[in-house]
Design a protein around this motif. Structure first.
Motif, short mmCIF file in Angstrom:
data_model
loop_
_atom_site.label_atom_id
_atom_site.label_comp_id
_atom_site.label_asym_id
_atom_site.label_seq_id
_atom_site.Cartn_x
_atom_site.Cartn_y
_atom_site.Cartn_z
N THR A 38 191.06 -30.44 126.73
CA THR A 38 190.77 -30.89 127.95
C THR A 38 192.10 -31.04 128.65
OG1 THR A 38 188.65 -32.04 126.89
CG2 THR A 38 189.77 -32.73 129.10
N THR A 41 193.46 -27.91 129.75
CA THR A 41 192.86 -27.26 130.82
C THR A 41 193.25 -27.80 132.02
OG1 THR A 41 191.20 -26.58 129.18
CG2 THR A 41 190.32 -26.45 131.42
N SER A 42 193.18 -29.14 132.20
CA SER A 42 193.50 -29.99 133.17
C SER A 42 194.72 -29.44 133.95
CB SER A 42 193.51 -31.39 133.10
OG SER A 42 194.60 -31.68 132.48
N ASP A 46 194.63 -22.30 129.64
CA ASP A 46 193.58 -22.11 128.89
C ASP A 46 193.79 -21.57 127.42
OD1 ASP A 46 191.93 -21.73 131.12
OD2 ASP A 46 192.54 -19.57 131.32
N GLU A 47 193.02 -21.93 126.58
CA GLU A 47 193.17 -21.84 125.17
C GLU A 47 193.64 -20.60 124.56
OE1 GLU A 47 190.50 -23.61 122.24
OE2 GLU A 47 189.36 -24.74 123.94
#
Length: 100
Positions: A38, A41-42, A46-47
């Motif tokens: 999270t 992403t914030s 991206d993973e």
């Protein structure tokens, strides 16, 4: 209760506590992974970008090291210029004194 029954109860309790501990660790791991995902992403990461992110950090580390090395060389150069100037001034002073 006999000694064998107490040992069996103790073994069951130990096994139950160990299982609960494993479950808690699994839950904690899941929460930590979710929090990290999270957070990344914030920040717009991206993973799937892990390899690129790692390469970016490696590049930043190389850049930082090169800047630190350049600062070290600059400091050494400044010290050398100052010492050379001082020695030159002393030499001119000695030459002027002896030349009179």
């Amino acid at each position: 209760m006999t000694w064998e029954q107490a040992a069996d109860v103790r073994a069951i309790v130990v096994e139950t506590l160990a299982e609960q501990k494993r479950i808690r660790h699994d839950d904690i791991d899941a929460v930590v992974l979710k929090a990290i995902a999270t957070t990344l992403t914030s920040f717009g990461i991206d993973e799937e970008d892990r390899k690129e992110l790692r390469a970016d950090f490696q590049h930043l580390r190389r850049w930082r090291r090169s800047v630190e090395q350049a600062q070290s060389y600059t400091f050494k150069a400044v010290i050398t210029v100052i010492v050379t100037g001082f020695v030159g001034a002393v030499w001119l002073g000695i030459k002027a004194t002896l030349g009179k």
